[in-house]
Enzyme design. Structure first.
Site, short mmCIF file in Angstrom:
data_model
loop_
_atom_site.label_atom_id
_atom_site.label_comp_id
_atom_site.label_asym_id
_atom_site.label_seq_id
_atom_site.Cartn_x
_atom_site.Cartn_y
_atom_site.Cartn_z
CB THR A 10 -0.88 -0.12 1.11
OG1 THR A 10 -1.18 -1.21 1.00
CG2 THR A 10 -2.07 1.03 1.25
CE LYS A 99 2.72 1.46 12.04
NZ LYS A 99 1.84 1.92 11.89
CD GLU A 123 6.63 14.27 9.81
OE1 GLU A 123 7.86 14.11 9.96
OE2 GLU A 123 6.28 13.67 10.86
CB VAL A 126 4.70 8.81 14.92
CG1 VAL A 126 3.49 9.65 15.38
CG2 VAL A 126 5.27 7.66 15.07
N GLY A 128 0.49 8.94 9.86
CA GLY A 128 0.44 9.16 8.36
C GLY A 128 1.34 10.00 7.73
N GLY A 181 -8.22 0.09 3.74
CA GLY A 181 -6.99 0.32 4.10
C GLY A 181 -6.05 1.02 4.89
CD GLU A 184 -0.62 -1.67 10.84
OE1 GLU A 184 0.49 -2.68 10.93
OE2 GLU A 184 -1.09 -0.93 11.09
CG ASP A 195 -0.47 1.21 14.89
OD1 ASP A 195 -0.07 0.77 14.15
OD2 ASP A 195 -1.11 2.00 14.95
CE LYS A 199 0.81 4.63 13.78
NZ LYS A 199 -0.28 4.17 13.21
N1 HSE Z 1 -3.25 0.53 10.70
C1 HSE Z 1 -2.89 1.95 11.43
C2 HSE Z 1 -4.09 2.74 11.30
C3 HSE Z 1 -2.12 3.04 10.17
O1 HSE Z 1 -5.03 2.35 11.33
O2 HSE Z 1 -3.45 3.90 11.67
C4 HSE Z 1 -1.32 3.47 10.59
O3 HSE Z 1 0.22 3.32 10.86
#
Ligand code: HSE
Length: 406
Positions: A10, A99, A123, A126, A128, A181, A184, A195, A199
């Site tokens: 992706t 990350k 960058e 964390v 996006g 999308g 994870e 996740d 971060k």
């Molecule tokens: N799975 C993560 C989220 C993707 O939903 O924020 C971005 O790091």
């Protein structure tokens, strides 16, 4: 600048797309054209625009001295760590969205980049597409950071928003987030708070300049939050958000990921859907907040490409980032304080009042339309004090609150 992209998933395919779409302005800003020489992936992509650049052997990239910058968008620790380390040791800058890699090996990889006078940039790891790493490293360096609180997982924020606004079930909202999308590969990492924990490890390490280990962060996910909790939240004028918080309280440091109730006076209250936001409290600056798309292909890829531009502009010089490998000792989360929203069976009202002392309740269950329960808000107390009291009654659920009745 010739670059290579490791992983055409992706984010990796997004990086190629952003470079293609904005190539002209990117070249102006970078001072030279940036072209993708290789894409590394195990799969074949017949008929795709990267067909001619596709390689299956990492060594082709590592050994090509023409490649000055490598984008790592494979995810996971191995083989990403070995590949990134080798690239840096060979004098190639690396830009990554990974990350897990940054949280675990960030300090070491930054040190190699410093010695080699190149750059290791992350960058996109964390928030996006939200600029937060560069601000922490460059714009907020005059500050002592007292607190950093973020909504840093798009999937869980999407789920909580759907549950709050549409009364959606947890499962249906998760499925939608996956289809879009955001999630994870293993959504457990999202919904259990891991996740967000990774971060937070990065944000806290950068905020305090020392290693904050993911394993030391206390994490609770959102799987125990129900539609009944949202009925109460509405009555309380609150939203339930998964907050990743790093705090310095006197000489103690805390790092926790927990669902919390927040009210309208909290700037993170209106962060909805897949959006992420990070609120930083500095000792002289006060509050500053960063907001934007925290997940998804193009927003995340945009941040990676901005790093590639930075690496190109700073060719031959290292951009200083303070992140020592020395471990920051975190305090036990049981000493951290907050208020608590608590639900117990109606029959235990008297007992709960006796155990918790003065509580705020304003007929919460009647207003929320919940039968057979007594719900209340506690004063500010430590996690340890709460657990001791909670053990004496039947707690149906409890959620920490950011506001507290003093
Ligand atoms: N799975 C993560 C989220 C993707 O939903 O924020 C971005 O790091």
């Amino acid at each position: 600048m010739k670059i290579a992209v490791l992983g055409y998933g992706t984010i990796g395919s997004g990086v190629v797309e952003v470079l293609e779409r904005n190539g002209e302005s990117i070249a102006k800003r970078a001072g030279e054209e940036i072209t993708v020489k290789y894409v590394l992936d195990l799969r074949e992509f017949p008929g795709s625009p990267i067909e001619d650049m596709l390689v299956h052997e990492f060594s082709t990239i590592a050994e090509d001295e023409e490649v000055g910058c490598v984008v790592e968008t494979m995810g996971g620790i191995e083989p990403a760590y070995s590949y990134v380390k080798e690239c840096l040791l060979r004098g190639k800058s690396v830009c990554t969205s990974n990350k897990a890699l940054v949280a675990k090996h960030g300090a070491e990889l930054l040190e190699i980049a410093r010695q080699k006078k190149i750059n290791f940039l992350f960058e996109a790891s964390v928030g996006g597409g939200i600029p937060i790493i560069r601000p922490l490293n460059q714009s907020l360096t005059s500050e002592e950071i007292l607190e950093i609180t973020g909504i840093v997982n798009g999937t869980t924020n999407y789920i909580l928003t759907k549950m709050s606004q549409e009364g959606a079930t947890f499962e249906a909202a998760l499925k939608e987030a996956q289809d879009l999308g955001y999630a994870e590969r293993n959504p457990e990492a999202d919904v259990e708070g891991h996740d967000a924990g990774r971060k937070l490890a990065i944000l806290a390490s950068l905020s305090y300049g020392m290693q904050v280990d993911f394993e030391d962060i206390y994490m609770e996910g959102i799987t125990k939050i129900t539609d009944t909790d949202f009925k109460y939240a509405e009555v309380l004028g609150a939203e339930i958000k998964l907050l990743a918080q790093g705090k310095k309280v006197e000489d103690k440091f805390y790092a926790m990921v927990t669902p919390k109730m927040i009210r309208e006076d909290n700037p993170l209250y209106s962060v909805r859907g897949v959006f992420n936001s990070i609120l930083v409290k500095g000792n002289t600056l006060g509050d500053v907040m960063f907001y934007g798309s925290g997940a998804g292909k193009l927003p995340t890829a945009s941040a990676v490409v901005a790093d590639v531009i930075d690496a190109t502009k700073h060719w031959g010089t290292n951009i200083t980032t303070i992140w020592s490998s020395k471990k920051l000792a975190l305090s036990d989360h049981k000493e951290a304080e907050s208020g608590f929203f608590v639900r117990v069976p109606e029959a235990e009202e008297a007992k709960a009042r006796e155990v918790f002392g003065e509580v705020e309740e304003v007929k919460l269950s009647a207003a929320a339309g919940v039968v057979g329960e007594f719900a209340f808000l506690t004063k500010k107390m430590s996690e340890k004090a709460f657990e001791e009291k909670a053990a004496k009654v039947t707690v149906l659920n409890r959620i920490r609150t950011e506001w507290t009745a003093e």
